[in-house]
Design a protein around this motif. Sequence first.
Motif, PDB file in Angstrom:
ATOM      1  N   PRO A   1       0.785  -1.237   0.000  1.00  0.00           N
ATOM      2  CA  PRO A   1       0.000   0.000   0.000  1.00  0.00           C
ATOM      3  C   PRO A   1       0.818   1.288   0.000  1.00  0.00           C
ATOM      4  O   PRO A   1       0.378   2.302  -0.538  1.00  0.00           O
ATOM      5  CB  PRO A   1      -0.835  -0.105   1.281  1.00  0.00           C
ATOM      6  CG  PRO A   1      -0.310  -1.267   2.048  1.00  0.00           C
ATOM      7  CD  PRO A   1       0.402  -2.147   1.097  1.00  0.00           C
TER       8      PRO A   1
ATOM      9  N   HIS B   1       5.006   3.415  -4.279  1.00  0.00           N
ATOM     10  CA  HIS B   1       4.582   4.089  -5.517  1.00  0.00           C
ATOM     11  C   HIS B   1       5.580   3.712  -6.593  1.00  0.00           C
ATOM     12  O   HIS B   1       6.714   4.158  -6.569  1.00  0.00           O
ATOM     13  CB  HIS B   1       4.577   5.606  -5.353  1.00  0.00           C
ATOM     14  CG  HIS B   1       3.543   6.084  -4.392  1.00  0.00           C
ATOM     15  ND1 HIS B   1       2.242   6.326  -4.755  1.00  0.00           N
ATOM     16  CD2 HIS B   1       3.622   6.334  -3.066  1.00  0.00           C
ATOM     17  CE1 HIS B   1       1.555   6.708  -3.700  1.00  0.00           C
ATOM     18  NE2 HIS B   1       2.369   6.723  -2.661  1.00  0.00           N
TER      19      HIS B   1
ATOM     20  N   ILE C   1     -12.254   8.423  -0.257  1.00  0.00           N
ATOM     21  CA  ILE C   1     -10.891   7.927  -0.528  1.00  0.00           C
ATOM     22  C   ILE C   1      -9.879   8.665   0.340  1.00  0.00           C
ATOM     23  O   ILE C   1      -8.980   8.070   0.933  1.00  0.00           O
ATOM     24  CB  ILE C   1     -10.564   8.072  -2.031  1.00  0.00           C
ATOM     25  CG1 ILE C   1     -11.409   7.070  -2.834  1.00  0.00           C
ATOM     26  CG2 ILE C   1      -9.078   7.871  -2.304  1.00  0.00           C
ATOM     27  CD1 ILE C   1     -11.370   7.269  -4.324  1.00  0.00           C
ATOM     28  N   LEU C   2     -10.053   9.997   0.450  1.00  0.00           N
ATOM     29  CA  LEU C   2      -9.136  10.781   1.295  1.00  0.00           C
ATOM     30  C   LEU C   2      -9.257  10.386   2.768  1.00  0.00           C
ATOM     31  O   LEU C   2      -8.255  10.208   3.461  1.00  0.00           O
ATOM     32  CB  LEU C   2      -9.471  12.264   1.182  1.00  0.00           C
ATOM     33  CG  LEU C   2      -8.780  13.079   0.113  1.00  0.00           C
ATOM     34  CD1 LEU C   2      -9.184  14.541   0.263  1.00  0.00           C
ATOM     35  CD2 LEU C   2      -7.277  12.945   0.226  1.00  0.00           C
TER      36      LEU C   2
ATOM     37  N   THR D   1     -10.116   7.625   4.113  1.00  0.00           N
ATOM     38  CA  THR D   1      -9.606   6.294   4.435  1.00  0.00           C
ATOM     39  C   THR D   1      -8.175   6.086   3.943  1.00  0.00           C
ATOM     40  O   THR D   1      -7.639   4.994   4.076  1.00  0.00           O
ATOM     41  CB  THR D   1     -10.505   5.206   3.807  1.00  0.00           C
ATOM     42  OG1 THR D   1     -10.606   5.466   2.403  1.00  0.00           O
ATOM     43  CG2 THR D   1     -11.893   5.220   4.410  1.00  0.00           C
ATOM     44  N   SER D   2      -7.555   7.118   3.369  1.00  0.00           N
ATOM     45  CA  SER D   2      -6.189   6.965   2.860  1.00  0.00           C
ATOM     46  C   SER D   2      -5.223   6.761   4.033  1.00  0.00           C
ATOM     47  O   SER D   2      -5.543   7.122   5.167  1.00  0.00           O
ATOM     48  CB  SER D   2      -5.781   8.211   2.065  1.00  0.00           C
ATOM     49  OG  SER D   2      -5.636   9.299   2.951  1.00  0.00           O
TER      50      SER D   2
ATOM     51  N   ARG E   1      -4.713   9.643   6.404  1.00  0.00           N
ATOM     52  CA  ARG E   1      -5.794   9.995   7.329  1.00  0.00           C
ATOM     53  C   ARG E   1      -5.813  11.487   7.694  1.00  0.00           C
ATOM     54  O   ARG E   1      -5.688  11.852   8.876  1.00  0.00           O
ATOM     55  CB  ARG E   1      -5.707   9.180   8.616  1.00  0.00           C
ATOM     56  CG  ARG E   1      -5.935   7.713   8.423  1.00  0.00           C
ATOM     57  CD  ARG E   1      -7.404   7.409   8.199  1.00  0.00           C
ATOM     58  NE  ARG E   1      -7.555   6.119   7.540  1.00  0.00           N
ATOM     59  CZ  ARG E   1      -8.161   5.069   8.090  1.00  0.00           C
ATOM     60  NH1 ARG E   1      -8.662   5.140   9.282  1.00  0.00           N
ATOM     61  NH2 ARG E   1      -8.276   3.946   7.409  1.00  0.00           N
TER      62      ARG E   1
ATOM     63  N   TYR F   1      -6.526   6.780  13.270  1.00  0.00           N
ATOM     64  CA  TYR F   1      -5.326   6.377  12.528  1.00  0.00           C
ATOM     65  C   TYR F   1      -4.301   5.643  13.381  1.00  0.00           C
ATOM     66  O   TYR F   1      -3.390   5.024  12.861  1.00  0.00           O
ATOM     67  CB  TYR F   1      -4.685   7.548  11.782  1.00  0.00           C
ATOM     68  CG  TYR F   1      -4.394   8.793  12.597  1.00  0.00           C
ATOM     69  CD1 TYR F   1      -5.317   9.820  12.654  1.00  0.00           C
ATOM     70  CD2 TYR F   1      -3.192   8.952  13.274  1.00  0.00           C
ATOM     71  CE1 TYR F   1      -5.068  10.974  13.380  1.00  0.00           C
ATOM     72  CE2 TYR F   1      -2.926  10.101  14.004  1.00  0.00           C
ATOM     73  CZ  TYR F   1      -3.853  11.113  14.044  1.00  0.00           C
ATOM     74  OH  TYR F   1      -3.597  12.254  14.753  1.00  0.00           O
TER      75      TYR F   1
ATOM     76  N   GLU G   1      -8.152  16.990  -4.777  1.00  0.00           N
ATOM     77  CA  GLU G   1      -7.710  17.409  -3.459  1.00  0.00           C
ATOM     78  C   GLU G   1      -7.174  18.837  -3.491  1.00  0.00           C
ATOM     79  O   GLU G   1      -6.478  19.239  -4.418  1.00  0.00           O
ATOM     80  CB  GLU G   1      -6.608  16.452  -2.964  1.00  0.00           C
ATOM     81  CG  GLU G   1      -6.164  16.781  -1.551  1.00  0.00           C
ATOM     82  CD  GLU G   1      -5.305  15.699  -0.906  1.00  0.00           C
ATOM     83  OE1 GLU G   1      -4.970  14.704  -1.593  1.00  0.00           O
ATOM     84  OE2 GLU G   1      -4.983  15.860   0.279  1.00  0.00           O
TER      85      GLU G   1
ATOM     86  N   TYR H   1       1.682  13.116   5.206  1.00  0.00           N
ATOM     87  CA  TYR H   1       2.159  13.586   3.895  1.00  0.00           C
ATOM     88  C   TYR H   1       3.662  13.883   3.943  1.00  0.00           C
ATOM     89  O   TYR H   1       4.414  13.457   3.083  1.00  0.00           O
ATOM     90  CB  TYR H   1       1.408  14.834   3.460  1.00  0.00           C
ATOM     91  CG  TYR H   1      -0.052  14.615   3.140  1.00  0.00           C
ATOM     92  CD1 TYR H   1      -0.487  14.480   1.823  1.00  0.00           C
ATOM     93  CD2 TYR H   1      -1.006  14.539   4.138  1.00  0.00           C
ATOM     94  CE1 TYR H   1      -1.827  14.287   1.517  1.00  0.00           C
ATOM     95  CE2 TYR H   1      -2.352  14.336   3.849  1.00  0.00           C
ATOM     96  CZ  TYR H   1      -2.753  14.214   2.528  1.00  0.00           C
ATOM     97  OH  TYR H   1      -4.080  14.013   2.245  1.00  0.00           O
TER      98      TYR H   1
END
Length: 767
Positions: free
Chosen positions: A65, A68, A271-272, A274-275, A278, A308, A377, A386
Amino acid sequence: MERRAIAVQGVVQGVGFRPFVYGLASRFQLGGFVKNRSGGVLIEVEGDPRSLNSFLTAISERPPPLAHIRAISWESQPPRGDREFRIESSDQETPASIYVSPDVAVCEDCLREMFDPADRRYLYPFLNCTNCGPRLTVIRGAPYDRANTTMSGFDMCPACRSEYEDPGDRRFHAQPTACPICGPRLELTDGTGQRIETNDPISFVVDALRQGKIGALKGLGGYHLVCDGADQAAVSTLRARKHRDEKPFALMARDLDAARAICLVSDPEAILLTSPARPVVLLQRLPGAKVAYGVAPGNPCLGVMLPYTPLHHLLMHALGAVSLVMTSGNRSDEPIAYKDDDALSRLKGIADFFLLHNRPIHVRCDDSVTRIVEGQELSLRRSRGYAPRPVTLPCACPRPILAVGGQLKATFALGRDQQAFLSHHLGDLDHYEAYRAFVKDISLFEKLFAIRPLCVVHDLHPDYQTTRYARERSAAEGSELLSAQHHHAHMASCMAEHGLTEPVIGVTFDGTGYGTDGTIWGGEFLVGDYRKYRRMAHLRPVGMPGGDQAIREPWRMAVAHLRDAHSAPAHFQRQIQPQAFALIMKMLDSKFNTPMTTSAGRLFDAVAALAGLRQRVSYEGQAAMELEWLATNVADDAAYSFELEEVAEGEPAETTLLVDTRPLIREVAKDANDGTSPGNIARRFHTTMVEIIAAACARIRRSTQLNAVVLSGGVFMNALLLRETCRRLRNDGFRVYRHRLVPPNDGGLSLGQLAIAAALSRAESSG
Ligand SMILES: [Zn+2]
Ligand SMILES: [Zn+2]
Ligand SMILES: [Zn+2]
């Protein structure tokens, strides 16, 4: 039999990628190895071609998860007869391969364990794995291994150690791994710090919260103050004790369904929420939502986040349907408390109890705040979850660069090659504590990413703490010193996140920024690229009576604009004390402590005051936000007037477009005087701002042939203005770029400064 060498590039280190590859190779019965190397990982595998194909597909389609993958490539090699698969130690760590993960919300696998009575980590609030857990907030130095984290004081028990050393285990090299035998423990104290003995601190906390008590909760990046979000009395008490009048509190909802019970949640918002980051997501509040009015007074939105940490999950699970206020643990606007002693002393008198633990927090990190505008976003505060994920720069830094950012909502950025490592939110550097964190965290980042800056770039404002820091540091170290004009940096930050290198029209609307002429800018139309810009148009300057005092008291800006527009509405004057009014008029006449400003933010303030919304604010931007809320639910019916006028400005004189806002002010004053509702005034004003931007951009396009517009500055946190400006400019044939990755406000300045410095430094080195 076939052998392939597979190169995977992207964020694939420190995210559980090697154990993932190990697991896949075992599943497909492939031999070979995987190892980290500069910029990614190298995998060599051999087996039958069909398995090799499935292996490749699985890597690209179902990576861990947090990974990238930017690119995968492979080539055939002669088979060597490898039967076993192994994880090899890394090639010599090169600086370019260093990746430090942001903190990551607890994953599904760990949650399943935590709620499984048969698991050895049943109900253990500090479990984590290679896919989840604390990262940036526990790191004390490089390289990222346990000895350099705040977990160094916890010796792994044999069971944890064997998981940690087993390449097939999902805790292989999970640095903060822990269990009830060897890891951190919860601790409960009363409001004075006296320990409360109990076997079940969670039940104690749940009972206390149900009784309307206020708790301090140690989280990932600092302390939160919590109370029942539906309990008006508890929320009022929290506001009174915290000395926070109206600024909205964030809420934590148990899960997506609980969030949907109080707010409208679209797919991108879900989506945001639960990303793995959080963030707090601004959502439209549902009518009748079970949330106390005092959580976000007058606000049509609520800031909501989901649990989270494992501790949040335990707590929210035990609480059931209740949403908790979860706001930063501080008094008014101080930095959030993150050290235990400090929290116990600073939050004494606010919290009735403390739920803490003995895993130290090393980096203070606030919750991130974000929203969705037009399906995308819009970051409002880029912090926990982030930072410090890198942003790719459009042009490479010719040498390592430090960008120190602004003064409020401060962030810094370190640049190397094409990577920009952006710090978490550091807050308002007027607070000495925040400034200390700024200095400390810069040096931590330099260690973590092995970057020693040879160039430092700062804002033009001589009185920013960051400017002083940059100057002193450059003088002490002999590094190159560059400066970037505030709005140029805003424009560059939006360009940089879109990878733009062409010249653009930069519409930068914000509160205040230091202009090259010594006045305060903030309603600017710039044209240029990273290296240079020209101020093509701006709002008409007016006085700002009392400087910063005018930010706290929007009525002062209203007086300044009225005087400038030769308007004197009786209705407005009746609301102001005659002596105060006379004093401000006198200041404007004599220009005493009255800097000139073209600020769009202050124009919003003036209109809010004229519309009768409020004469004073309890937090920056409050009046402008209320204008947005009011306007959002009113149909668009008309716009106010304005004029564009060509004037000669500067040395040497150049033609500049001046946006004359006096007609607008006169019409707003008349509307308010005639009893037009504040909602209608707010709506017309928003339409007018869109018209102003469209008209100025059209004129600038005519003279420059430029067709790309970037929108930046704190005013573009306004979703209504942003949405309508984007639509209007697109309809007019412009290519429009807005922020998605970094905030439009001063939190994004450091990225812009970095992009500017990267371009200027290059210019120098190439002569
Ligand atoms: Zn996990
Ligand atoms: Zn253990
Ligand atoms: Zn700004």
